[in-house]
Design a protein around this motif. Structure first.
Motif, PDB file in Angstrom:
ATOM      1  N   ARG A   7     -17.652   6.210  -1.734  1.00 24.44           N
ATOM      2  CA  ARG A   7     -16.261   6.328  -1.290  1.00 24.44           C
ATOM      3  C   ARG A   7     -16.147   6.768   0.168  1.00 24.44           C
ATOM      4  O   ARG A   7     -15.257   6.345   0.880  1.00 24.44           O
ATOM      5  CB  ARG A   7     -15.567   7.364  -2.192  1.00 24.44           C
ATOM      6  N   GLN A   8     -17.043   7.658   0.605  1.00 26.25           N
ATOM      7  CA  GLN A   8     -16.870   8.258   1.925  1.00 26.25           C
ATOM      8  C   GLN A   8     -18.025   7.982   2.892  1.00 26.25           C
ATOM      9  O   GLN A   8     -17.927   8.304   4.061  1.00 26.25           O
ATOM     10  CB  GLN A   8     -16.705   9.782   1.775  1.00 26.25           C
ATOM     11  N   LYS A 189     -12.073  13.417   3.531  1.00 30.54           N
ATOM     12  CA  LYS A 189     -10.708  13.394   3.020  1.00 30.54           C
ATOM     13  C   LYS A 189     -10.058  14.711   3.453  1.00 30.54           C
ATOM     14  O   LYS A 189     -10.759  15.697   3.694  1.00 30.54           O
ATOM     15  CB  LYS A 189     -10.716  13.348   1.491  1.00 30.54           C
TER      16      LYS A 189
ATOM     17  N   CYS B  68       1.033   0.237  -0.129  1.00 25.34           N
ATOM     18  CA  CYS B  68       0.012   0.126  -1.185  1.00 25.34           C
ATOM     19  C   CYS B  68       0.545  -0.710  -2.337  1.00 25.34           C
ATOM     20  O   CYS B  68      -0.136  -1.593  -2.868  1.00 25.34           O
ATOM     21  CB  CYS B  68      -0.385   1.509  -1.706  1.00 25.34           C
ATOM     22  N   PRO B  75      -4.144   4.041  -3.895  1.00 28.43           N
ATOM     23  CA  PRO B  75      -4.838   4.742  -2.804  1.00 28.43           C
ATOM     24  C   PRO B  75      -6.360   4.795  -3.014  1.00 28.43           C
ATOM     25  O   PRO B  75      -7.123   4.784  -2.047  1.00 28.43           O
ATOM     26  CB  PRO B  75      -4.208   6.140  -2.828  1.00 28.43           C
ATOM     27  N   ASP B  76      -6.808   4.804  -4.251  1.00 31.20           N
ATOM     28  CA  ASP B  76      -8.248   4.796  -4.527  1.00 31.20           C
ATOM     29  C   ASP B  76      -8.947   3.567  -3.966  1.00 31.20           C
ATOM     30  O   ASP B  76     -10.158   3.585  -3.749  1.00 31.20           O
ATOM     31  CB  ASP B  76      -8.499   4.811  -6.048  1.00 31.20           C
ATOM     32  N   ILE B  78      -8.165   2.148  -1.146  1.00 26.05           N
ATOM     33  CA  ILE B  78      -8.110   2.154   0.323  1.00 26.05           C
ATOM     34  C   ILE B  78      -9.329   2.936   0.818  1.00 26.05           C
ATOM     35  O   ILE B  78      -9.530   4.091   0.433  1.00 26.05           O
ATOM     36  CB  ILE B  78      -6.813   2.836   0.833  1.00 26.05           C
ATOM     37  N   ASP B  79     -10.142   2.309   1.665  1.00 23.25           N
ATOM     38  CA  ASP B  79     -11.384   2.958   2.105  1.00 23.25           C
ATOM     39  C   ASP B  79     -11.137   3.988   3.210  1.00 23.25           C
ATOM     40  O   ASP B  79     -11.836   5.005   3.271  1.00 23.25           O
ATOM     41  CB  ASP B  79     -12.382   1.898   2.570  1.00 23.25           C
ATOM     42  N   TYR B  80     -10.226   3.672   4.102  1.00 21.87           N
ATOM     43  CA  TYR B  80      -9.893   4.617   5.171  1.00 21.87           C
ATOM     44  C   TYR B  80      -8.411   4.496   5.483  1.00 21.87           C
ATOM     45  O   TYR B  80      -7.861   3.404   5.433  1.00 21.87           O
ATOM     46  CB  TYR B  80     -10.647   4.306   6.478  1.00 21.87           C
ATOM     47  N   SER B 100      -3.710  12.301  -0.609  1.00 17.14           N
ATOM     48  CA  SER B 100      -4.000  10.901  -0.957  1.00 17.14           C
ATOM     49  C   SER B 100      -5.424  10.704  -1.447  1.00 17.14           C
ATOM     50  O   SER B 100      -5.705   9.741  -2.163  1.00 17.14           O
ATOM     51  CB  SER B 100      -3.763   9.998   0.257  1.00 17.14           C
ATOM     52  N   VAL B 102      -7.795   9.757   0.420  1.00 15.69           N
ATOM     53  CA  VAL B 102      -8.384   8.660   1.183  1.00 15.69           C
ATOM     54  C   VAL B 102      -9.082   9.228   2.428  1.00 15.69           C
ATOM     55  O   VAL B 102      -8.474  10.023   3.148  1.00 15.69           O
ATOM     56  CB  VAL B 102      -7.299   7.647   1.620  1.00 15.69           C
ATOM     57  N   TYR B 104      -9.980   9.960   6.027  1.00 16.15           N
ATOM     58  CA  TYR B 104      -8.892   9.998   7.011  1.00 16.15           C
ATOM     59  C   TYR B 104      -9.421  10.070   8.441  1.00 16.15           C
ATOM     60  O   TYR B 104     -10.179  10.978   8.771  1.00 16.15           O
ATOM     61  CB  TYR B 104      -8.054  11.245   6.719  1.00 16.15           C
TER      62      TYR B 104
END
Lengths: 338, 338
Positions: A7-8, A189, B68, B75-76, B78-80, B100, B102, B104
């Motif tokens: 994910r990150q 995040k 979205c 939101p899950d 969305i990678d960034y 969120s 996500v 950031y």
């Protein structure tokens, strides 16, 4: 091409090297434990300019030029500069870079800006969009105090948990060449632990550091043992201890390999900085003056640099809002051991 | 992999599509010529919150969620998220995105932020670091007025060259799918034309728009004729006319294909906004509410979106500094004609 590990976290296919780093700091920072590490220590808090804000900008420009010089690159050879700072509307970065002629991406990551600029800069190189980039940020005690807290002349007493904004700048030129490389990037995040005390930033940012570092381990399959050293940005002594406790709660003991740039910058016993250093310039100048040069000397081969930021403003604090934190982590490794 | 076409321009190999866009605006913007374009028009300048700053954050979050939803992404997925705004320390973005989950990246590009976030977001996708990103920004008249100028209650008279900060947000989800695609990115250098009048931002930003648009043409081999429409961010009527004059001086007549989002947002004759709209939310909401949807309907197939920003702060203006400008340009094209 970057490869998504989770994910990150992404792993770089064409990892860029630190081909030139520079750190420029103020007098107090030049009297601390890292005094031998900095390229330039200014005796003048104005850096020869007419205001602290202009001095901050001057410091950033001096740092940019020094890094370019050490990388043997002219600004014309820099494809992008990625920069941000703590001043409202990030003016010290903008004014520092305004005559450079380098395509400019302005960032705001509070004190996490150095890791954010390294992340995006490394990804630009990995993608082929750039061959050479500059990641740069800084902060200034005097301009930060009057913007965030009180006029210096007021002489306000500071709480034991408060931190001292570092007067300093760090600049890294990334590109092809010799030097430690950026191998993996874990993007933070926003983490809101509900802290509202603007004089205890370390408490607000430590949960974000924990979140990002654990995500990095989970997604890379690495652990504390993989790294020779792990640096958080500027949690200070209070935040450092909170983060240690969070690690311990999970059964991890990073031991002395975990350090914090805000703790390293000053002698906390004698320099009157309470919980330690903070500000964009803290982790930036420690990275560029101390960490990367030490890696070049072989002191460490595998470092995780996890800069932390508090995403608040004086107004958000006045309106009773919490202080959300963020932490971006960058894995820096000497090529020989990859 | 991005291909460098010149000093400032890259061509994307895997150009992402606009798979969902949303625009949320305030009441005044909802009474202007583009009123039919917006997803939501708030009757309440507080957006149901207790302060204008919290309202601004609420507006951004609502805009993010709407985009979205229109992209059929949680939101899950969305990678960034790449976001920034005009408030000190970019707090409206941070508070909007804090829950969120996500990863950031905080940006500061003043009113150029939408083009900056699209640029970096598209490059993240092109590089493989992301599949889906969200570019989002906004601004709020009331929070901007009291931060940059005067408390609203003061009722200060505005100069004819001044612009009206748009209460609005725009959010674009970029990724794989149907929709106009981002093909080329031209990143701005900072351009300082020496303007010091903080009530004439269009004058300060027009030279930066000229610099970036001409760099885009030079490095892509394209010209005005290539595009069906060229939009600057928020130069307003004054800056629009300056930029037209700069084009004319070079022998170019873009004609009606050149438009400015600050001019389009309001009826300049009747809405009392002097030179037109401004703020991050101006070009963002015009792009996401008007331009991209019009491209989806086939009104235009080739658009150059060139958002402009003034990299100053109230303090830098008070200290007599000039107002450096920046402009980032993004080429958006319908796939059918590539």
């Amino acid at each position: 091409m970057a490869v998504r590990l989770g994910r990150q976290t992404v792993k770089l296919t064409f990892p860029p090297a630190f081909i030139g780093t520079a750190a420029v700091v103020g007098k107090k920072e030049g009297e601390g434990p890292l005094k031998e590490c900095f390229d330039y220590i200014s005796e003048d808090s104005y850096f020869g300019e007419g205001s602290w804000e202009k001095g901050e900008s001057h410091m950033l420009l001096q740092c940019f030029r020094t890094a370019c010089d050490k990388a043997a690159k002219t600004p014309d050879a820099i494809d992008y500069v990625l920069s941000g700072d703590l001043l409202n509307q990030c003016v010290s970065s903008a004014f520092a870079m305004k005559d450079s002629g380098v395509p400019y991406f302005g960032l705001y990551g509070a004190c996490s800006t150095m890791a954010e600029s390294l992340s995006l800069g490394a990804l630009l190189i990995d993608s082929g969009a750039a061959e050479t980039v500059c990641a740069i940020t800084g902060s200034h005690f005097c301009s930060a105090e009057r913007q965030y807290r009180f006029p210096l002349e007021y002489g306000g007493v500071r709480t034991p948990t408060s931190q001292w904004t570092v007067t300093g700048a760090g600049s890294a030129i990334l590109g092809g060449g010799q030097g430690p490389i950026i191998t993996n990037i874990t993007t933070g995040k926003i983490v809101d632990a509900g802290i509202t005390d603007a004089n205890s930033m370390g408490s607000a940012m430590a949960p974000a550091a924990y979140d990002t570092i654990m995500a990095h381990f989970r997604e890379t399959g690495r652990s504390f043992d993989y790294y020779d050293a792990i640096f958080t940005g500027d949690l200070g002594a209070v935040g450092h201890d909170i983060l240690q406790a969070l690690f311990h709660d999970d059964g991890f003991d990073p031991g002395i390999r975990y350090m914090d740039c805000g703790v390293l910058m000053f002698d906390l016993k004698t320099q009157g900085v309470n919980s330690g250093g903070s500000g964009c310039g803290c982790s930036a100048s420690v990275l560029c003056g101390h960490i990367v040069p030490a890696m070049q000397r072989g002191v460490w081969d595998r470092v995780l640099f996890a800069a932390t930021g508090a995403l608040m403003s004086p107004l958000s604090a006045q309106q009773g809002s919490t202080i959300p934190g963020i932490c971006h982590a960058v894995a820096i490794e000497n090529t020989g051991r990859n």
